[in-house]
Design a protein around this motif. Structure first.
Motif, mmCIF file in Angstrom:
data_model
loop_
_atom_site.group_PDB
_atom_site.id
_atom_site.type_symbol
_atom_site.label_atom_id
_atom_site.label_comp_id
_atom_site.label_asym_id
_atom_site.label_seq_id
_atom_site.Cartn_x
_atom_site.Cartn_y
_atom_site.Cartn_z
ATOM 1 N N LEU A 1 -41.901 41.793 17.337
ATOM 2 C CA LEU A 1 -40.711 42.322 16.677
ATOM 3 C C LEU A 1 -40.734 43.843 16.636
ATOM 4 N N GLN A 2 -41.895 44.412 16.342
ATOM 5 C CA GLN A 2 -42.014 45.868 16.275
ATOM 6 C C GLN A 2 -41.906 46.501 17.662
ATOM 7 N N GLN A 3 -42.547 45.877 18.644
ATOM 8 C CA GLN A 3 -42.555 46.425 19.998
ATOM 9 C C GLN A 3 -41.157 46.464 20.598
ATOM 10 N N HIS A 4 -40.337 45.447 20.294
ATOM 11 C CA HIS A 4 -39.001 45.360 20.888
ATOM 12 C C HIS A 4 -37.903 45.807 19.920
ATOM 13 N N ASN A 5 -38.327 46.451 18.844
ATOM 14 C CA ASN A 5 -37.367 47.060 17.920
ATOM 15 C C ASN A 5 -36.384 46.035 17.336
ATOM 16 N N VAL A 6 -36.882 44.850 17.061
ATOM 17 C CA VAL A 6 -36.087 43.833 16.374
ATOM 18 C C VAL A 6 -36.209 44.078 14.867
ATOM 19 N N CYS A 7 -35.097 44.129 14.182
ATOM 20 C CA CYS A 7 -35.085 44.470 12.745
ATOM 21 C C CYS A 7 -35.776 45.819 12.526
ATOM 22 N N PRO A 8 -35.265 46.875 13.136
ATOM 23 C CA PRO A 8 -35.964 48.175 13.078
ATOM 24 C C PRO A 8 -36.097 48.742 11.671
ATOM 25 N N GLN A 9 -35.224 48.340 10.758
ATOM 26 C CA GLN A 9 -35.292 48.854 9.394
ATOM 27 C C GLN A 9 -36.216 48.021 8.499
ATOM 28 N N GLY A 10 -36.761 46.951 9.034
ATOM 29 C CA GLY A 10 -37.599 46.065 8.238
ATOM 30 C C GLY A 10 -38.955 46.676 7.929
ATOM 31 N N GLN B 1 -41.578 42.692 5.118
ATOM 32 C CA GLN B 1 -40.409 41.904 5.485
ATOM 33 C C GLN B 1 -40.580 41.257 6.847
ATOM 34 N N LEU B 2 -41.155 41.994 7.798
ATOM 35 C CA LEU B 2 -41.387 41.429 9.128
ATOM 36 C C LEU B 2 -42.385 40.280 9.061
ATOM 37 N N GLN B 3 -43.387 40.412 8.195
ATOM 38 C CA GLN B 3 -44.369 39.345 8.028
ATOM 39 C C GLN B 3 -43.700 38.082 7.489
ATOM 40 N N LYS B 4 -42.829 38.236 6.501
ATOM 41 C CA LYS B 4 -42.115 37.089 5.941
ATOM 42 C C LYS B 4 -41.180 36.477 6.985
ATOM 43 N N PHE B 5 -40.535 37.317 7.773
ATOM 44 C CA PHE B 5 -39.645 36.851 8.828
ATOM 45 C C PHE B 5 -40.422 36.083 9.886
ATOM 46 N N ALA B 6 -41.572 36.646 10.290
ATOM 47 C CA ALA B 6 -42.378 36.014 11.337
ATOM 48 C C ALA B 6 -42.860 34.632 10.917
ATOM 49 N N ALA B 7 -43.117 34.458 9.625
ATOM 50 C CA ALA B 7 -43.590 33.159 9.141
ATOM 51 C C ALA B 7 -42.527 32.075 9.283
ATOM 52 N N LEU B 8 -41.267 32.471 9.406
ATOM 53 C CA LEU B 8 -40.178 31.501 9.531
ATOM 54 C C LEU B 8 -39.865 31.155 10.983
#
Length: 274
Positions: free
Chosen positions: A207-216, A220-227
């Protein structure tokens, strides 16, 4: 929840199911985990894994754990069978097990969303048919009970929710006679959780490498990744159809997809000219 219903279903289980399709698993897993014979458990796991490609099914990436993680899950998990129409859990219920579908299939579904005030206002202000089309798409997505189908999971896949999740976002209903392996919080922590945390870390990096949810934020990214659920899709599979109601967001991790616009009816003048 799944634990109570599952144990009841096993105690009165369908003999034909346990002696037929589920026999290789039942022979090893029907006994209490503390009394299971290691060779039988290994045979049951080997049989199950070998049965997947023969049915054109791929083992879900979440279950493709290294080492003896899956073997230990088979040693420790509780084997239950459920009849068609029985629920593993209800929407909004606390999750107490990590559930793996060994045989059969479950539908994941949730209550239909209520129309918003904004949608109602737009419907009155616009008469271009857009709201009517959206409403029709939603009606088409509802099943016979008026619920929205989120997805379907089958043999070789987990339900995807983790022990300790306080509110299930959807219910899991068996579409046919189904055998499930249930891992409680302690057993899940001792078997598959370390591997799943590695997968989540890889997802966050993606997600970070491809700039998905750049404001996260990292949290938040950790919680998103768990889903997120990883799925391999065979070439030629149709992922989405135009006009259908969808409840999922898809992120392409590897490979490529082609996007096609549905054919449009030609205006009468063009049709006559052609």
């Amino acid at each position: 929840g799944a634990g109570k219903k599952g144990s009841e279903a096993s105690s009165v289980g369908d003999d034909e199911f346990l002696e037929g399709p589920a026999a290789p698993l039942a022979a090893a897993l029907l006994t209490d985990p503390s009394h299971r014979e290691a060779p039988l458990v290994q045979q049951a796991l080997d049989w199950w894994l070998q049965s997947l490609p023969a049915l054109g099914v791929d083992l879900a990436p979440e279950l493709n754990a290294p080492g003896d993680a899956m073997l230990n899950a088979f040693r420790r998990g509780r084997f239950v069978t459920l009849a068609k129409g029985e629920k593993l859990h209800s929407e909004g219920e606390e999750i107490r097990h990590y559930s793996i579908i060994l045989l059969g299939r479950c539908r994941l579904r949730c209550r239909a969303p209520a129309p918003t005030k904004a949608a109602g206002a737009a419907k009155g202000a616009n008469d271009d048919g857009g709201d009517a089309e959206e409403a029709e798409a939603l009606r088409a997505a509802l099943d016979e009970d008026g619920a929205v189908l989120v997805g379907t999971v089958g043999r070789g896949e987990p339900i995807g929710l983790l022990p300790g999740d306080l509110r299930a976002p959807w219910e899991a209903v068996c579409s046919e006679r189904t055998a499930v392996l249930l891992l409680g919080a302690e057993d899940y922590a001792a078997t598959l959780r370390p591997y799943h945390r590695e997968l989540q870390a890889q997802a966050v990096q993606f997600l970070q490498q491809h700039n998905v949810c750049p404001q996260g934020t990292p949290y938040q990214l950790q919680k998103f990744a768990a889903l997120l659920r990883q799925r391999r899709v065979r070439r030629g599979t149709v992922l989405l159809r135009a006009g259908e109601y969808h409840r999922s967001v898809l992120l392409l991790r590897e490979g490529s997809c082609s996007l096609f616009s549905p054919p449009q009816e030609r205006p009468p003048a063009l049709a006559d000219a052609g």
